[in-house]
Design a protein around this motif. Structure first.
Motif, PDB file in Angstrom:
ATOM      1  N   ILE A 184       0.843  -1.203   0.000  1.00 43.23           N
ATOM      2  CA  ILE A 184       0.000   0.000   0.000  1.00 43.23           C
ATOM      3  C   ILE A 184       0.874   1.247   0.000  1.00 43.23           C
ATOM      4  O   ILE A 184       0.616   2.204  -0.748  1.00 43.23           O
ATOM      5  CB  ILE A 184      -0.944  -0.011   1.212  1.00 43.23           C
ATOM      6  CG1 ILE A 184      -1.895  -1.207   1.154  1.00 43.23           C
ATOM      7  CG2 ILE A 184      -1.756   1.291   1.268  1.00 43.23           C
ATOM      8  CD1 ILE A 184      -2.726  -1.386   2.403  1.00 43.23           C
ATOM      9  N   ALA A 185       1.924   1.249   0.833  1.00 46.76           N
ATOM     10  CA  ALA A 185       2.814   2.410   0.912  1.00 46.76           C
ATOM     11  C   ALA A 185       3.500   2.678  -0.422  1.00 46.76           C
ATOM     12  O   ALA A 185       3.691   3.839  -0.812  1.00 46.76           O
ATOM     13  CB  ALA A 185       3.861   2.171   2.006  1.00 46.76           C
ATOM     14  N   LEU A 186       3.844   1.627  -1.138  1.00 45.77           N
ATOM     15  CA  LEU A 186       4.497   1.785  -2.432  1.00 45.77           C
ATOM     16  C   LEU A 186       3.576   2.504  -3.422  1.00 45.77           C
ATOM     17  O   LEU A 186       4.004   3.408  -4.153  1.00 45.77           O
ATOM     18  CB  LEU A 186       4.890   0.406  -2.981  1.00 45.77           C
ATOM     19  CG  LEU A 186       5.955   0.367  -4.071  1.00 45.77           C
ATOM     20  CD1 LEU A 186       7.273   0.936  -3.568  1.00 45.77           C
ATOM     21  CD2 LEU A 186       6.140  -1.062  -4.578  1.00 45.77           C
ATOM     22  N   VAL A 187       2.303   2.115  -3.439  1.00 45.60           N
ATOM     23  CA  VAL A 187       1.334   2.781  -4.324  1.00 45.60           C
ATOM     24  C   VAL A 187       1.132   4.228  -3.888  1.00 45.60           C
ATOM     25  O   VAL A 187       1.022   5.138  -4.726  1.00 45.60           O
ATOM     26  CB  VAL A 187       0.000   2.014  -4.343  1.00 45.60           C
ATOM     27  CG1 VAL A 187      -1.053   2.787  -5.137  1.00 45.60           C
ATOM     28  CG2 VAL A 187       0.190   0.625  -4.931  1.00 45.60           C
ATOM     29  N   THR A 188       1.095   4.457  -2.580  1.00 51.19           N
ATOM     30  CA  THR A 188       0.931   5.828  -2.080  1.00 51.19           C
ATOM     31  C   THR A 188       2.078   6.714  -2.558  1.00 51.19           C
ATOM     32  O   THR A 188       1.854   7.838  -3.037  1.00 51.19           O
ATOM     33  CB  THR A 188       0.870   5.838  -0.540  1.00 51.19           C
ATOM     34  OG1 THR A 188      -0.200   5.004  -0.098  1.00 51.19           O
ATOM     35  CG2 THR A 188       0.643   7.245  -0.023  1.00 51.19           C
ATOM     36  N   LEU A 189       3.297   6.222  -2.441  1.00 51.70           N
ATOM     37  CA  LEU A 189       4.466   7.023  -2.790  1.00 51.70           C
ATOM     38  C   LEU A 189       4.620   7.218  -4.298  1.00 51.70           C
ATOM     39  O   LEU A 189       4.974   8.306  -4.758  1.00 51.70           O
ATOM     40  CB  LEU A 189       5.735   6.369  -2.225  1.00 51.70           C
ATOM     41  CG  LEU A 189       5.851   6.349  -0.697  1.00 51.70           C
ATOM     42  CD1 LEU A 189       7.059   5.531  -0.270  1.00 51.70           C
ATOM     43  CD2 LEU A 189       5.960   7.773  -0.151  1.00 51.70           C
ATOM     44  N   LEU A 190       4.369   6.165  -5.070  1.00 54.74           N
ATOM     45  CA  LEU A 190       4.640   6.217  -6.509  1.00 54.74           C
ATOM     46  C   LEU A 190       3.446   6.679  -7.340  1.00 54.74           C
ATOM     47  O   LEU A 190       3.623   7.157  -8.457  1.00 54.74           O
ATOM     48  CB  LEU A 190       5.090   4.836  -6.993  1.00 54.74           C
ATOM     49  CG  LEU A 190       6.370   4.268  -6.377  1.00 54.74           C
ATOM     50  CD1 LEU A 190       6.706   2.927  -6.997  1.00 54.74           C
ATOM     51  CD2 LEU A 190       7.528   5.247  -6.532  1.00 54.74           C
ATOM     52  N   VAL A 191       2.242   6.525  -6.799  1.00 52.45           N
ATOM     53  CA  VAL A 191       1.045   6.838  -7.585  1.00 52.45           C
ATOM     54  C   VAL A 191       0.225   7.959  -6.955  1.00 52.45           C
ATOM     55  O   VAL A 191      -0.030   8.991  -7.584  1.00 52.45           O
ATOM     56  CB  VAL A 191       0.159   5.577  -7.765  1.00 52.45           C
ATOM     57  CG1 VAL A 191      -1.123   5.933  -8.531  1.00 52.45           C
ATOM     58  CG2 VAL A 191       0.919   4.482  -8.484  1.00 52.45           C
ATOM     59  N   SER A 192      -0.186   7.790  -5.703  1.00 53.78           N
ATOM     60  CA  SER A 192      -1.139   8.739  -5.099  1.00 53.78           C
ATOM     61  C   SER A 192      -0.543  10.118  -4.862  1.00 53.78           C
ATOM     62  O   SER A 192      -1.139  11.134  -5.237  1.00 53.78           O
ATOM     63  CB  SER A 192      -1.674   8.168  -3.782  1.00 53.78           C
ATOM     64  OG  SER A 192      -2.249   6.900  -3.971  1.00 53.78           O
ATOM     65  N   LEU A 193       0.621  10.175  -4.246  1.00 51.30           N
ATOM     66  CA  LEU A 193       1.207  11.479  -3.924  1.00 51.30           C
ATOM     67  C   LEU A 193       1.536  12.319  -5.159  1.00 51.30           C
ATOM     68  O   LEU A 193       1.320  13.543  -5.150  1.00 51.30           O
ATOM     69  CB  LEU A 193       2.461  11.286  -3.068  1.00 51.30           C
ATOM     70  CG  LEU A 193       2.202  11.007  -1.583  1.00 51.30           C
ATOM     71  CD1 LEU A 193       3.502  10.650  -0.870  1.00 51.30           C
ATOM     72  CD2 LEU A 193       1.556  12.214  -0.912  1.00 51.30           C
ATOM     73  N   PRO A 194       2.061  11.738  -6.253  1.00 51.77           N
ATOM     74  CA  PRO A 194       2.381  12.581  -7.418  1.00 51.77           C
ATOM     75  C   PRO A 194       1.163  13.044  -8.226  1.00 51.77           C
ATOM     76  O   PRO A 194       1.319  13.846  -9.150  1.00 51.77           O
ATOM     77  CB  PRO A 194       3.261  11.657  -8.291  1.00 51.77           C
ATOM     78  CG  PRO A 194       3.729  10.573  -7.379  1.00 51.77           C
ATOM     79  CD  PRO A 194       2.622  10.375  -6.404  1.00 51.77           C
ATOM     80  N   LEU A 195      -0.038  12.552  -7.920  1.00 50.30           N
ATOM     81  CA  LEU A 195      -1.216  12.934  -8.696  1.00 50.30           C
ATOM     82  C   LEU A 195      -1.460  14.436  -8.598  1.00 50.30           C
ATOM     83  O   LEU A 195      -1.323  15.041  -7.537  1.00 50.30           O
ATOM     84  CB  LEU A 195      -2.456  12.195  -8.195  1.00 50.30           C
ATOM     85  CG  LEU A 195      -2.487  10.670  -8.372  1.00 50.30           C
ATOM     86  CD1 LEU A 195      -3.758  10.095  -7.767  1.00 50.30           C
ATOM     87  CD2 LEU A 195      -2.386  10.287  -9.839  1.00 50.30           C
ATOM     88  N   ARG A 196      -1.851  15.029  -9.710  1.00 49.62           N
ATOM     89  CA  ARG A 196      -2.178  16.450  -9.744  1.00 49.62           C
ATOM     90  C   ARG A 196      -3.552  16.614 -10.393  1.00 49.62           C
ATOM     91  O   ARG A 196      -3.711  16.469 -11.603  1.00 49.62           O
ATOM     92  CB  ARG A 196      -1.125  17.228 -10.549  1.00 49.62           C
ATOM     93  CG  ARG A 196       0.254  17.224  -9.914  1.00 49.62           C
ATOM     94  CD  ARG A 196       0.270  18.042  -8.626  1.00 49.62           C
ATOM     95  NE  ARG A 196       1.608  18.058  -8.023  1.00 49.62           N
ATOM     96  CZ  ARG A 196       2.039  17.180  -7.132  1.00 49.62           C
ATOM     97  NH1 ARG A 196       1.232  16.186  -6.738  1.00 49.62           N
ATOM     98  NH2 ARG A 196       3.249  17.262  -6.629  1.00 49.62           N
ATOM     99  N   GLU A 197      -4.546  16.918  -9.565  1.00 49.07           N
ATOM    100  CA  GLU A 197      -5.891  17.101 -10.096  1.00 49.07           C
ATOM    101  C   GLU A 197      -6.011  18.442 -10.804  1.00 49.07           C
ATOM    102  O   GLU A 197      -5.454  19.452 -10.363  1.00 49.07           O
ATOM    103  CB  GLU A 197      -6.918  17.027  -8.965  1.00 49.07           C
ATOM    104  CG  GLU A 197      -6.970  15.683  -8.267  1.00 49.07           C
ATOM    105  CD  GLU A 197      -7.970  15.672  -7.137  1.00 49.07           C
ATOM    106  OE1 GLU A 197      -9.162  15.925  -7.401  1.00 49.07           O
ATOM    107  OE2 GLU A 197      -7.562  15.419  -5.995  1.00 49.07           O
ATOM    108  N   ARG A 198      -6.754  18.440 -11.880  1.00 50.43           N
ATOM    109  CA  ARG A 198      -6.990  19.704 -12.596  1.00 50.43           C
ATOM    110  C   ARG A 198      -7.950  20.580 -11.788  1.00 50.43           C
ATOM    111  O   ARG A 198      -8.840  20.071 -11.118  1.00 50.43           O
ATOM    112  CB  ARG A 198      -7.583  19.426 -13.981  1.00 50.43           C
ATOM    113  CG  ARG A 198      -6.639  18.673 -14.903  1.00 50.43           C
ATOM    114  CD  ARG A 198      -7.290  18.466 -16.270  1.00 50.43           C
ATOM    115  NE  ARG A 198      -6.396  17.766 -17.172  1.00 50.43           N
ATOM    116  CZ  ARG A 198      -6.281  16.443 -17.220  1.00 50.43           C
ATOM    117  NH1 ARG A 198      -7.018  15.692 -16.432  1.00 50.43           N
ATOM    118  NH2 ARG A 198      -5.446  15.879 -18.074  1.00 50.43           N
TER     119      ARG A 198
END
Length: 452
Positions: A184-198
């Motif tokens: 879960i932490a890996l997805v948080t760091l690599l996917v969730s945190l870098p997301l930028r919503e318009r």
């Protein structure tokens, strides 16, 4: 190094939602399959395990109440949905690690409470992910994205269930908590945190506090659901259909893992049962939807529901014939050894059940889309999916108690009969002639759609 924003490209969006749904499937497979198996192996009874598994699904049955809070309590700086996704994933990790030192054989209530909170955050994450999908996916991307989201959930449950059981003999079961939390932490760091919503248009500022505004939206959801459910006979019967078991459930819930342990299967063997049954169910989902399109939704669904009862009934008869009636404590010295024929029958019927269960899910989801009114699709479809999760919860609970009181054959027989009742409603669930296809949002109840 700055990680890419996956929402910026189509390939990135597909990857992001696949990975995000992976984090929903892994902990559910871990708790409902791997932990439930270990509970039985360490001597907890079917009734206790059934209650534990039931508690896993309750947050998903009422997650619709979280939606307004996700919408109203948000931050433009951190991202309206990203904030909730990251927060929920972080708390899922915290609660998993908090559960690790708790001995579930002696402190079951505390352990269940911690895992219940874990699933509250899991359900909240699901609401935020679905809201993000609705806001960023283009219409021509939603079909593929939905398929990948289901695929991510399937893979996640396989990793959390079969994967953990296959890994546990090599690293120890306690270490698998870190494996799940780390994933879960890996997805948080690599996917969730870098997301930028318009940037989106600001929500209208409601009078009063944000909590009061969220409460008004919850009340509005209830009112809209009532109106949608009473708008047609098919929609109203859909509610009754949703609160009834659609076929037999026992071989897809805790009873299956309980019985596997009692029949002498080790963690590796239980892991392979979970792996192959998940693969068969996934294929069945796709095939069931296609067959229902080609040969008629309600007729195919009735056949698939009846199909789940066949292996359940056959296993009940086999257990009666071999005299395997009441639960057997796997920790007891000199306990009975099952006949090889009974173990083989258990394997075979579990696989057959997985096929029919997948077929049923593929067709049933399509039926609910048929009877959902387009103008209130999000509300009505979400409410239906919530009720389906409620069925899983109460089925796991009653089956655990029934096995303890009446034994396996009678419980399986009751499960077979109760699962057939809903078929009587299908002839009356024809969508209105003027019904237009509903634009249903991304899947709202993956933990329901894919039983571990």
């Amino acid at each position: 190094m700055r990680l890419p924003d996956l929402l910026a490209t189509k390939a990135g969006r597909m990857t992001a939602f696949f990975a995000l749904y992976l984090t929903e499937g892994i902990p559910l497979g871990f708790t409902a399959t791997a932990i439930a198996t270990q509970m039985r192996r360490q001597g907890l009874g079917p009734a206790e395990i059934g209650a534990f598994v039931a508690s896993l699904y309750l947050p998903w049955a009422f997650k619709w109440a979280v939606g307004p809070f996700v919408d109203v309590l948000s931050s433009e700086r951190w991202g309206r949905r990203r904030m909730w996704i990251v927060l929920a994933q972080g708390m899922m990790i915290v609660t998993l690690l908090a559960a690790l030192p708790v001995n579930f054989t002696t402190e079951l209530r505390l352990f269940t409470a911690i895992i219940f909170i874990h699933n509250l955050f899991g359900a909240t994450q699901d609401v935020a992910i679905d809201a993000l999908a609705v806001s960023v996916l283009r219409p021509d991307e939603r079909g593929l994205a939905n398929g990948l989201m289901f695929g991510g959930a399937y893979l996640g449950q396989t990793i959390g269930g079969a994967g953990v059981l296959l890994l546990a003999p090599h690293i120890g079961f306690n270490a698998t908590f870190f494996f799940v939390a780390g994933t879960i932490a890996l997805v948080t760091l690599l996917v969730s945190l870098p997301l930028r919503e318009r940037p989106e248009p600001p929500r209208p500022v409601a009078a009063g506090s944000p909590l009061a505004a969220a409460g008004k939206e919850v009340a509005g959801f209830v009112i809209d659901s009532y109106r949608a459910f009473t708008g047609s006979r098919a929609a109203l019967l859909g509610v009754v259909f949703a609160v009834l078991p659609a076929g037999a459930y026992a071989l897809g819930l805790a009873l299956q893992s309980n019985l596997a342990v009692e029949l002498g299967l080790d963690d590796t063997q239980v892991g392979f049962i979970n792996l192959w049954s998940t693969i068969l169910s996934a294929g069945g989902c796709i095939l069931g939807g296609w067959l229902s399109d080609r040969f008629g939704r309600r007729m195919m669904l009735a056949l698939f529901i009846a199909g789940t009862s066949i292996p359940t009934a056959i296993l009940a008869l086999a257990m009666q014939r071999h005299g395997w009636i009441m639960p057997v404590d796997p920790t007891a010295a000199g306990r009975a050894v099952p006949a090889a024929a009974l173990v083989s029958m258990f394997w075979a019927m579990t696989m057959v059940y997985a096929v029919f269960n997948g077929l049923m899910y593929g067709a049933r989801g399509a039926l609910y889309m048929d009877i959902t009114t387009a103008r209130v699709a999000a509300t009505q479809f979400t409410a239906y999916m919530a009720l389906l999760n409620l069925v899983i919860a109460y089925s796991a609970a009653w089956q655990g108690n029934a096995v303890t009181k009446w034994g396996y054959p009678l419980t399986l027989a009751l499960d077979t009969v109760l699962g057939l009742v809903c078929i009587a409603l299908l002839p009356f669930m024809r969508p209105a002639a003027a019904h237009q296809p509903a634009a249903v949002p991304p899947p709202q109840a993956i933990p329901e759609a894919i039983q571990p």
